[in-house]
Design an enzyme around this catalytic site. Structure first.
Site, PDB file in Angstrom:
ATOM      1  N   TYR A 140      54.446   3.380   6.896  1.00 45.00           N
ATOM      2  CA  TYR A 140      53.404   2.504   7.459  1.00 45.00           C
ATOM      3  C   TYR A 140      52.135   2.548   6.615  1.00 45.00           C
ATOM      4  O   TYR A 140      51.632   1.517   6.157  1.00 45.00           O
ATOM      5  CB  TYR A 140      53.104   2.902   8.911  1.00 45.00           C
ATOM      6  CG  TYR A 140      54.242   2.519   9.813  1.00 45.00           C
ATOM      7  CD1 TYR A 140      54.292   1.250  10.379  1.00 45.00           C
ATOM      8  CD2 TYR A 140      55.301   3.389  10.041  1.00 45.00           C
ATOM      9  CE1 TYR A 140      55.352   0.870  11.168  1.00 45.00           C
ATOM     10  CE2 TYR A 140      56.376   3.017  10.826  1.00 45.00           C
ATOM     11  CZ  TYR A 140      56.393   1.759  11.383  1.00 45.00           C
ATOM     12  OH  TYR A 140      57.465   1.372  12.153  1.00 45.00           O
TER      13      TYR A 140
ATOM     14  N   CYS B 240      24.382  19.476  38.086  1.00 50.39           N
ATOM     15  CA  CYS B 240      25.333  18.410  38.455  1.00 50.39           C
ATOM     16  C   CYS B 240      26.728  18.566  37.863  1.00 50.39           C
ATOM     17  O   CYS B 240      27.719  18.491  38.582  1.00 50.39           O
ATOM     18  CB  CYS B 240      24.771  17.049  38.048  1.00 50.39           C
ATOM     19  SG  CYS B 240      23.325  16.611  39.005  1.00 50.39           S
TER      20      CYS B 240
ATOM     21  N   GLU C  49      48.984   1.501  13.931  1.00 51.20           N
ATOM     22  CA  GLU C  49      50.202   0.687  13.855  1.00 51.20           C
ATOM     23  C   GLU C  49      50.050  -0.513  14.784  1.00 51.20           C
ATOM     24  O   GLU C  49      49.458  -0.408  15.860  1.00 51.20           O
ATOM     25  CB  GLU C  49      51.422   1.524  14.234  1.00 51.20           C
ATOM     26  CG  GLU C  49      51.810   2.462  13.109  1.00 51.20           C
ATOM     27  CD  GLU C  49      52.953   3.395  13.462  1.00 51.20           C
ATOM     28  OE1 GLU C  49      53.737   3.059  14.365  1.00 51.20           O
ATOM     29  OE2 GLU C  49      53.058   4.449  12.824  1.00 51.20           O
TER      30      GLU C  49
HETATM   31  N1  LIG Z   1      51.371   5.622  11.059  1.00 46.53           N
HETATM   32  C1  LIG Z   1      50.073   5.525  11.285  1.00 46.53           C
HETATM   33  O1  LIG Z   1      49.600   4.690  12.047  1.00 46.53           O
HETATM   34  C2  LIG Z   1      49.125   6.436  10.547  1.00 46.53           C
HETATM   35  C3  LIG Z   1      47.770   6.135  10.534  1.00 46.53           C
HETATM   36  C4  LIG Z   1      46.897   6.959   9.823  1.00 46.53           C
HETATM   37  C5  LIG Z   1      47.391   8.089   9.181  1.00 46.53           C
HETATM   38  N2  LIG Z   1      48.721   8.380   9.237  1.00 46.53           N
HETATM   39  C6  LIG Z   1      49.200   9.543   8.497  1.00 46.53           C
HETATM   40  O2  LIG Z   1      49.674   9.064   7.233  1.00 46.53           O
HETATM   41  C7  LIG Z   1      50.825   9.808   6.826  1.00 46.53           C
HETATM   42  C8  LIG Z   1      52.001   8.862   6.638  1.00 46.53           C
HETATM   43  O3  LIG Z   1      52.325   8.278   7.876  1.00 46.53           O
HETATM   44  P1  LIG Z   1      53.397   7.125   7.982  1.00 46.53           P
HETATM   45  O4  LIG Z   1      53.442   6.730   9.398  1.00 46.53           O
HETATM   46  O5  LIG Z   1      53.126   6.102   6.929  1.00 46.53           O
HETATM   47  O6  LIG Z   1      54.744   7.940   7.583  1.00 46.53           O
HETATM   48  P2  LIG Z   1      56.206   7.362   7.380  1.00 46.53           P
HETATM   49  O7  LIG Z   1      57.134   8.413   7.863  1.00 46.53           O
HETATM   50  O8  LIG Z   1      56.313   5.985   7.918  1.00 46.53           O
HETATM   51  O9  LIG Z   1      56.342   7.263   5.799  1.00 46.53           O
HETATM   52  C9  LIG Z   1      56.327   8.363   4.932  1.00 46.53           C
HETATM   53  C10 LIG Z   1      57.126   7.993   3.700  1.00 46.53           C
HETATM   54  O10 LIG Z   1      56.980   9.030   2.708  1.00 46.53           O
HETATM   55  C11 LIG Z   1      58.210   9.095   1.983  1.00 46.53           C
HETATM   56  N3  LIG Z   1      58.247  10.344   1.196  1.00 46.53           N
HETATM   57  C12 LIG Z   1      58.485  11.600   1.592  1.00 46.53           C
HETATM   58  N4  LIG Z   1      58.407  12.449   0.532  1.00 46.53           N
HETATM   59  C13 LIG Z   1      58.116  11.716  -0.540  1.00 46.53           C
HETATM   60  C14 LIG Z   1      57.877  12.018  -1.921  1.00 46.53           C
HETATM   61  N5  LIG Z   1      57.940  13.263  -2.411  1.00 46.53           N
HETATM   62  N6  LIG Z   1      57.597  10.995  -2.760  1.00 46.53           N
HETATM   63  C15 LIG Z   1      57.509   9.743  -2.306  1.00 46.53           C
HETATM   64  N7  LIG Z   1      57.724   9.386  -0.999  1.00 46.53           N
HETATM   65  C16 LIG Z   1      58.011  10.365  -0.147  1.00 46.53           C
HETATM   66  C17 LIG Z   1      59.250   8.962   3.070  1.00 46.53           C
HETATM   67  O11 LIG Z   1      60.518   8.604   2.543  1.00 46.53           O
HETATM   68  C18 LIG Z   1      58.642   7.856   3.951  1.00 46.53           C
HETATM   69  O12 LIG Z   1      59.068   6.582   3.536  1.00 46.53           O
HETATM   70  C19 LIG Z   1      51.032  10.871   7.898  1.00 46.53           C
HETATM   71  O13 LIG Z   1      50.328  12.036   7.508  1.00 46.53           O
HETATM   72  C20 LIG Z   1      50.376  10.279   9.122  1.00 46.53           C
HETATM   73  O14 LIG Z   1      49.960  11.269  10.030  1.00 46.53           O
HETATM   74  C21 LIG Z   1      49.596   7.552   9.900  1.00 46.53           C
END
Ligand SMILES: NC(=O)c1ccc[n+]([C@@H]2O[C@H](COP(=O)([O-])OP(=O)(O)OC[C@H]3O[C@@H](n4cnc5c(N)ncnc54)[C@H](O)[C@@H]3O)[C@@H](O)[C@H]2O)c1
Length: 440
Positions: free
Chosen positions: A10, A269, A162
């Site tokens: 994402y 309070c 998301e």
């Molecule tokens: N999803 C959200 O709304 C959101 C918002 C802000 C922050 N975050 C943070 O951002 C981070 C990512 O979240 P996400 O939801 O995008 O995760 P996700 O699981 O959707 O995607 C992570 C991706 O990283 C890839 N990956 C793993 N190891 C790798 C490597 N060595 N090289 C290249 N790619 C690799 C995986 O295959 C996967 O496609 C997390 O730390 C999350 O907490 C998420």
């Protein structure tokens, strides 16, 4: 700029496609071949409104590519953005394995890829990681790099949600960069120039902590509203109406008020009405752990200060500030009174200075409270901060009265425990200073 984005979930896909739409040259990297294949076909591997179109346009115009090979992405890249997952371990800690792997991949890629024209490359974490990760897990990997590369690291948390990730990416609440390297600041300034937003430069650990604080607050808000609903429903209350009006108060409710770390709450309070709410829940057999937790946290804040003082050789304490907030002489349920009482119980000698407490003028419930908790208040009271400080090993600062600062600068005790955080850097610079819930 040339940008390598590690992780095409994402955050990574929105980031890669968003930056490509602003004419940066972006290469996305993922270990998952399917995700890489989808991007190459101009399709998003995740569902987000507007993202398919953004990916398709980026790929068609040649600004967005994807690969499973880190070295290919790092070729001449100015920035690496780490957007890999940081899931929970079964124990609840953050699994940093993907971050470690991505960082190791980037470092290895530097052995084969050509550096950017400037020679300088910024490695920037966008994943959510605990404070200390940048210093302990990321930066050390780049302590030694091939001669032609120069590397600086940073934390730049992502705040998109998301479901509206693309819109949030282009309109974030803030862009926060945690780094102490001037060149990294420059690079990120150029990278995010299109946002037309002042970047906030902070300590790496603050940037890491900020994301957790935001998410914890959002979760707390949801649970607070739900606990209100559960408590009031048996009383025939429409909690939607209550909370709607509640949210109209932008001075106390939806505001920065009460969101400064400091000492425990008190007064006539909050503790009383919280107890009353908890009683309403109890008589209806409702468990409301968030609300009951606030009283518990409040108690722990007092106990923590006490334990920290007991652990030192200090035995003579000057308490500078006693009422539960400035400009009132209301002492009812003041946590400072509670602390003074417990210190006395533990054998400390306590002197108290408060700019507006005059025991001769205390009346009514206020007087009864203090008579029951600190019957010898007048004997403990000093007329001036200097008098309270004389011979003290430690000062507990619970006021923003400037005369207290002047006295502390004139004759500082060995330790200063600041419960208020409102006297500014002049206080924080005095040797022996310690914040109750912060490092200065
Ligand atoms: N999803 C959200 O709304 C959101 C918002 C802000 C922050 N975050 C943070 O951002 C981070 C990512 O979240 P996400 O939801 O995008 O995760 P996700 O699981 O959707 O995607 C992570 C991706 O990283 C890839 N990956 C793993 N190891 C790798 C490597 N060595 N090289 C290249 N790619 C690799 C995986 O295959 C996967 O496609 C997390 O730390 C999350 O907490 C998420």
């Amino acid at each position: 700029m040339r940008i390598a984005v590690f992780g095409l979930g994402y955050v990574g896909t929105v980031t890669a496609a968003g930056l490509a739409s602003r004419r940066h040259h972006v290469c996305g990297v993922d270990v998952d071949e399917m995700k890489v294949g989808l991007i190459r076909e101009g399709r998003s591997p995740v569902v987000e409104p507007g993202l398919d179109e953004l990916v398709a346009a980026g790929v068609a115009k040649g600004f967005l590519t994807a690969t499973t090979d880190a070295a290919e992405a790092l070729e001449c890249a100015d920035v690496s953005l780490i957007c890999v997952g940081t899931p929970s371990t079964p124990q609840g800690s953050t699994d940093l394995e993907y971050v470690r792997r991505a960082v190791a991949d980037i470092r290895q890629a530097m052995d084969v890829a050509r550096p950017p024209v400037s020679g300088f490359h910024a490695v920037v974490v966008r994943s959510t990681v605990p404070p200390g990760t940048g210093d302990e897990v990321v930066a050390p990997v780049f302590a030694e790099v091939p001669e032609e590369w120069s590397v600086g690291t940073a934390m730049c948390p992502e705040f998109l949600r998301e479901g509206c990730g693309v819109a949030d990416f282009f309109d974030p609440p803030f862009v926060v960069v945690g780094t102490d390297r001037a060149r990294v600041k420059q690079v990120l300034g150029r990278l995010f120039a299109f946002l037309d937003r002042e970047l906030r430069y902070v300590d790496v650990r603050s940037a890491e902590a900020l994301k957790y604080a935001c998410n914890a607050f959002h979760a707390t808000k949801v649970s607070f509203a739900n606990e209100m609903g559960r408590i009031f429903r048996p009383y025939g209350v429409d909690s939607r109406e209550v909370m709607e009006i509640f949210c109209e108060d932008k001075t106390l409710n939806i505001s920065s008020t009460y969101l400064r770390p400091g000492f425990a709450f008190g007064g006539s309070c909050l503790p009383k009405d919280l107890r009353s709410l908890l009683h309403m829940a109890r008589v209806n057999d409702l468990d409301v752990p968030l609300l009951s937790g606030t009283l518990r946290t409040n108690e722990l804040v007092v106990r923590d200060v006490l334990d920290r003082l007991i652990a030192t050789p200090a035995r003579v304490v000057a308490m500078l500030g006693l009422s539960f907030k400035m400009d009132t002489d209301d002492l009812r349920e003041s946590p400072n009174v509670e602390l003074a009482e417990r210190l006395i119980g533990k054998g400390f000698e306590v002197r108290i200075y408060d700019p507006i407490i005059n025991p001769a003028r205390l009346v009514g419930a206020n007087l009864r409270y203090i008579e029951s908790r600190l019957p010898h208040l007048s004997r403990l009271l000093a007329a001036a901060p200097r008098e309270a400080l004389q011979g003290s090993d430690v000062a507990i600062v619970a006021t923003s009265d400037p005369s207290v600062l002047a006295a502390l600068r004139g004759s500082p005790p060995e330790r200063i425990m600041d419960l208020s955080g409102r006297l500014g850097p002049d206080l924080e610079r005095i040797p022996g200073y310690e914040g109750v819930g912060w490092t200065a």
